[in-house]
Design an enzyme around this catalytic site. Structure first.
Site, mmCIF file in Angstrom:
data_model
loop_
_atom_site.group_PDB
_atom_site.id
_atom_site.type_symbol
_atom_site.label_atom_id
_atom_site.label_comp_id
_atom_site.label_asym_id
_atom_site.label_seq_id
_atom_site.Cartn_x
_atom_site.Cartn_y
_atom_site.Cartn_z
ATOM 1 N N GLY A 58 -51.175 -62.453 -16.835
ATOM 2 C CA GLY A 58 -50.940 -63.231 -18.053
ATOM 3 C C GLY A 58 -51.003 -62.332 -19.271
ATOM 4 N N ASN A 59 -51.009 -62.932 -20.455
ATOM 5 C CA ASN A 59 -51.148 -62.148 -21.681
ATOM 6 C C ASN A 59 -51.936 -62.939 -22.713
ATOM 7 O OD1 ASN A 59 -49.202 -63.677 -23.452
ATOM 8 N ND2 ASN A 59 -47.813 -63.086 -21.803
#
Ligand code: CTP
Length: 407
Positions: A211-212
């Site tokens: 993810g980020n």
């Protein structure tokens, strides 16, 4: 710290304005509450006085030596009326001055935001609609009521918008007259806006993902701003932890592939398309169907492949009437390097506008404030700098997108 007057008219939603008052006070503003007499049937003066730390009155005769009906209106930097009932809208539209709140409205020269709240029949009545038109024509921002459950067993348009939405909208107009003017004029009425927000998750196995750090706040602010300027808004939300603003259609997605499908499928027919999401650039080649187990002390090597560039694909399929807006998160040592990186990315992506963010030090992610440079294709327009709350930056981006459409 700004001086805000919170007007409260006599509707059941008055209890939700206690939260609105707290939101303003917690953002450091100096709030004076001016309820109507009927509002005090729902929430009494003691509550407003305790929450605002100030005496509260509904009539012009209390503390008359302070001439409150003139002083409050003149000194206010923002006035928010929530809930704004059918009766309050009617009195304001006629220019009546029969209690303290309507006096304050007549003496003010700052932005005024009214959050309509009433039963559906009252809202849809031509008399109310005409009053709203009159008020908007005078530069007053009237927020449409939200659709949902009303006081009784019925539901429909009439609920007061959520205090968070009212606060975000009202504060975006604070000190920025152009935002108040755009909101009152509803300059996006009749336009369709498609926005992506959030960060994608690329599955490694059923419980893990890549993810980020994107919070989705910028995309949510854009959706809220476009909706409030009258647009029909669809928000493609990747793993958002905050709710979509009222009146916005939400399509939740998880991965970059989901996001690409939803955005590319929804874009035809949209007037403005904004890629504010942070899609992952890489995804595991072969996500595991079962949970990946540890084997002894061995590490794990993941093979990744590039994902589709959604923005470039949107720009490639856009027709001449559609404005596609991208974002660029860059780390640069100075503004010259930032601009050069932005120009190169704008050309590579093929979109009409690019919103440049300097993310050196990770200062943007999750923050409520933002500072950007908006650049346009073809080098024909000077870069436009915008800073402030993400809602204020959202309005600046929408201004530029609308100008490109008109152009
Ligand atoms: N974007 C996209 N699809 C991707 C990656 C990014 O549509 N797979 C969009 C983002 O939503 C943003 C813009 O492209 O509007 C730029 O994102 P950014 O991360 O700055 O650029 P990248 O394309 O990832 O380029 P690079 O990594 O080379 O900087």
């Amino acid at each position: 710290m700004s001086r805000i007057v919170l007007g409260v008219a006599g509707g059941i939603a008055a209890y939700k304005s206690c939260l609105l008052l707290r939101l303003f006070a917690e953002s450091g503003h100096n709030v004076s509450v001016v309820p109507t007499r009927n509002a005090l049937n729902f929430v009494g003066p003691a509550t407003w006085e305790a929450l605002s730390g100030k005496p509260v009155s509904e009539n012009v005769w209390a503390r008359s030596w302070e001439v409150p009906h003139v002083g409050l209106g003149r000194s206010a930097e923002l006035i928010v009326v929530a809930p704004a009932t059918a009766d309050l809208l009617a009195r304001a539209a006629c220019g009546r001055a029969d209690d303290l709140l309507t006096n304050v409205l007549l003496t003010a020269s700052c932005p005024i935001v009214m959050a309509a709240s009433m039963h559906s029949e009252m809202w849809l009545n031509p008399a109310t609609q005409h009053n709203v038109e009159l008020l908007r024509g005078r530069g007053i921002v009237v927020m449409d009521p939200a659709v949902g459950r009303l006081t009784g067993p019925d539901s429909g348009p009439g609920r007061m918008p959520d205090p968070e939405d009212i606060a975000a909208l009202a504060l975006s107009a604070l000190g920025v007259p152009s935002v108040a003017a755009a909101l009152a004029a509803r300059d996006y009425a009749g336009l369709k806006v498609l926005i992506s927000a959030g960060g994608t998750h690329e599955a490694i196995d059923p419980v893990r993902f890549l993810g980020n750090a994107s919070s989705g706040k910028m995309g949510l602010a854009l959706a809220r701003a476009a909706r409030q300027r009258g647009a029909e808004v669809k928000l493609v939300g990747a793993n958002l932890s905050l709710p979509a603003p009222a009146g916005v259609e939400l399509a939740p997605v998880v991965s970059t592939a989901d996001l690409a499908k939803e955005m590319l499928g929804s874009a035809p027919g949209a007037d403005v398309v904004v890629m504010a999401a942070a899609p992952a650039d890489f995804t595991p080649v072969a996500p595991s169907a079962g949970k990946v187990k540890k084997t002894g002390d061995a590490g794990l090597t993941l093979e990744l492949r590039q994902t589709v560039d959604v923005l470039a694909a949107l720009a490639a399929q856009a027709d001449a009437g559609q404005v596609v807006v991208g974002f660029a998160a860059e780390t640069a040592s100075d503004s010259g390097e930032l601009l050069a990186l932005g120009r190169a990315k704008l050309a590579r992506k093929g979109c009409r506008l690019l919103v440049l963010n300097d993310v050196s030090g990770g200062q943007v992610f999750g923050a409520d404030e933002n500072s950007v440079l908006i650049i346009a294709a073809g080098n024909t327009v000077e870069p436009v700098a915008a800073q402030g709350s993400k809602d204020q930056v959202a309005h600046a981006i929408l201004d530029q997108a609308l100008a490109r459409r008109a152009g």
